[in-house]
Scaffold this motif. Sequence first.
Motif, PDB file in Angstrom:
ATOM      1  N   CYS A  44       5.097 -10.867  -3.499  1.00  0.00           N
ATOM      2  CA  CYS A  44       5.625 -12.203  -3.255  1.00  0.00           C
ATOM      3  C   CYS A  44       6.893 -12.016  -2.437  1.00  0.00           C
ATOM      4  O   CYS A  44       7.261 -10.886  -2.104  1.00  0.00           O
ATOM      5  N   ASP A  45       7.566 -13.086  -2.091  1.00  0.00           N
ATOM      6  CA  ASP A  45       8.780 -12.964  -1.297  1.00  0.00           C
ATOM      7  C   ASP A  45       9.790 -12.066  -2.006  1.00  0.00           C
ATOM      8  O   ASP A  45      10.201 -12.335  -3.137  1.00  0.00           O
ATOM      9  N   GLY A  46      10.160 -10.977  -1.366  1.00  0.00           N
ATOM     10  CA  GLY A  46      11.172 -10.086  -1.909  1.00  0.00           C
ATOM     11  C   GLY A  46      10.670  -9.038  -2.870  1.00  0.00           C
ATOM     12  O   GLY A  46      11.471  -8.285  -3.433  1.00  0.00           O
ATOM     13  N   TYR A  47       9.359  -8.936  -3.051  1.00  0.00           N
ATOM     14  CA  TYR A  47       8.853  -7.981  -4.047  1.00  0.00           C
ATOM     15  C   TYR A  47       7.449  -7.511  -3.685  1.00  0.00           C
ATOM     16  O   TYR A  47       6.619  -8.310  -3.256  1.00  0.00           O
ATOM     17  N   ARG A  48       7.189  -6.202  -3.879  1.00  0.00           N
ATOM     18  CA  ARG A  48       5.856  -5.625  -3.842  1.00  0.00           C
ATOM     19  C   ARG A  48       5.739  -4.645  -4.992  1.00  0.00           C
ATOM     20  O   ARG A  48       6.700  -3.953  -5.334  1.00  0.00           O
TER      21      ARG A  48
ATOM     22  N   ARG B 210       2.440   5.855  -3.360  1.00  0.00           N
ATOM     23  CA  ARG B 210       3.468   6.546  -4.158  1.00  0.00           C
ATOM     24  C   ARG B 210       3.054   6.602  -5.619  1.00  0.00           C
ATOM     25  O   ARG B 210       3.345   7.583  -6.324  1.00  0.00           O
ATOM     26  N   ALA B 211       2.361   5.574  -6.094  1.00  0.00           N
ATOM     27  CA  ALA B 211       1.835   5.614  -7.460  1.00  0.00           C
ATOM     28  C   ALA B 211       0.750   6.680  -7.589  1.00  0.00           C
ATOM     29  O   ALA B 211       0.661   7.363  -8.618  1.00  0.00           O
ATOM     30  N   MET B 212      -0.089   6.837  -6.563  1.00  0.00           N
ATOM     31  CA  MET B 212      -1.082   7.917  -6.581  1.00  0.00           C
ATOM     32  C   MET B 212      -0.410   9.269  -6.718  1.00  0.00           C
ATOM     33  O   MET B 212      -0.870  10.140  -7.474  1.00  0.00           O
ATOM     34  N   GLU B 213       0.675   9.453  -5.987  1.00  0.00           N
ATOM     35  CA  GLU B 213       1.413  10.717  -6.074  1.00  0.00           C
ATOM     36  C   GLU B 213       1.940  10.938  -7.485  1.00  0.00           C
ATOM     37  O   GLU B 213       1.937  12.072  -7.987  1.00  0.00           O
ATOM     38  N   LYS B 214       2.383   9.871  -8.152  1.00  0.00           N
ATOM     39  CA  LYS B 214       2.860  10.005  -9.528  1.00  0.00           C
ATOM     40  C   LYS B 214       1.738  10.411 -10.474  1.00  0.00           C
ATOM     41  O   LYS B 214       1.981  11.018 -11.517  1.00  0.00           O
TER      42      LYS B 214
ATOM     43  N   ARG C 240       0.813  -1.212   0.000  1.00  0.00           N
ATOM     44  CA  ARG C 240       0.000   0.000   0.000  1.00  0.00           C
ATOM     45  C   ARG C 240       0.848   1.264   0.000  1.00  0.00           C
ATOM     46  O   ARG C 240       0.424   2.290  -0.529  1.00  0.00           O
ATOM     47  N   VAL C 241       2.030   1.189   0.545  1.00  0.00           N
ATOM     48  CA  VAL C 241       2.972   2.300   0.381  1.00  0.00           C
ATOM     49  C   VAL C 241       3.295   2.477  -1.107  1.00  0.00           C
ATOM     50  O   VAL C 241       3.329   3.597  -1.622  1.00  0.00           O
ATOM     51  N   CYS C 242       3.509   1.371  -1.815  1.00  0.00           N
ATOM     52  CA  CYS C 242       3.725   1.450  -3.267  1.00  0.00           C
ATOM     53  C   CYS C 242       2.520   2.096  -3.957  1.00  0.00           C
ATOM     54  O   CYS C 242       2.681   2.942  -4.845  1.00  0.00           O
TER      55      CYS C 242
END
Length: 225
Positions: free
Chosen positions: A88-92, A55-59, A50-52
Motif C-alpha cells: 500500500c502507499d508507503g509499505y511493501r 530477501r525472505a527467500m534468502e532468510k 518482489r525484492v522483499c
Amino acid sequence: MIEELLPDAVVAVESYGPPDDDPDAVLFPEERVLVARAVAKRQREFASVRVCARRAMEKLGLPPAPVPTGERGAPLWPDGVLGSMTHCDGYRGAALARTGGLASLGIDAEVHEPLPEGVLDSVSLPAERDRHRALAAARPGVHWDRLLFSAKESVYKAWFPLTRSWLDFLEADIELLPTHDGRGTFHARLLVEGPSVGGTRLTGFTGHWLTGDGLVLTVVAVPAP
C-alpha cells in the motif's frame, strides 16, 4: 512490524517509504513482462515487493527466484515455498514459509484511514456493520472499517491457494476482537463450503491484526495438518 503477527515457521521482510527499486534492475524477465505496460508507480511497487520476497527467500536459505502471477493475480511461488505479499502507499511486505510448515498464508497491509464513503456497505454484512458501530463507539482510535476490509483481504489470500476459487467479500462473516491497544485477533466464519485441509473441512479462519505507524496489518496463517 508484521513479524509480530506471524508464527515461527514464517519469515518476513518489509520495506517502508516510496518504492525506489528499478524494475529493469531487479525483476526477472518473466516478471518484467507482467508490468511492461503498467504506469511507473505500479512497476516500482511490483518490483519492490518482489525484492522483499527474494530477501525472505534468502532468510529461508533459498536462492532468489522469480515470483510471477497466475490465476486471479495470485503469486506463483518456487517449489517448496508458500507465501503472501502485500503493498500500500508507503509499505511493501512479503511473508514466506517452507511448504509443510503451513497449509496457507495470507497477509494484507492498508493505510490506517477510513474507507471511502459507501465501500463498507458494499463489502460487509449487516452483522459486521452492527459490530463495526459498537467497536467504533467503544474504541474510536481504530478505523474498524479499514481493518475489516484488510481482514477480508487476508482471508481471501489464505483461501485461494486452498481452493483455486473466488471468495466474495460477503461469503465470510468476520468478527474483529481487540486484545490490546492497537492489536487483536479476528475470526472469519465461512458462509460457503470451506476447503479440506488434511481431511478436515474448514469452517473458518483465525487471524491477527495490529495498527501502528499509519498502517493496518492483518495475517491469516492456516496450520499444516
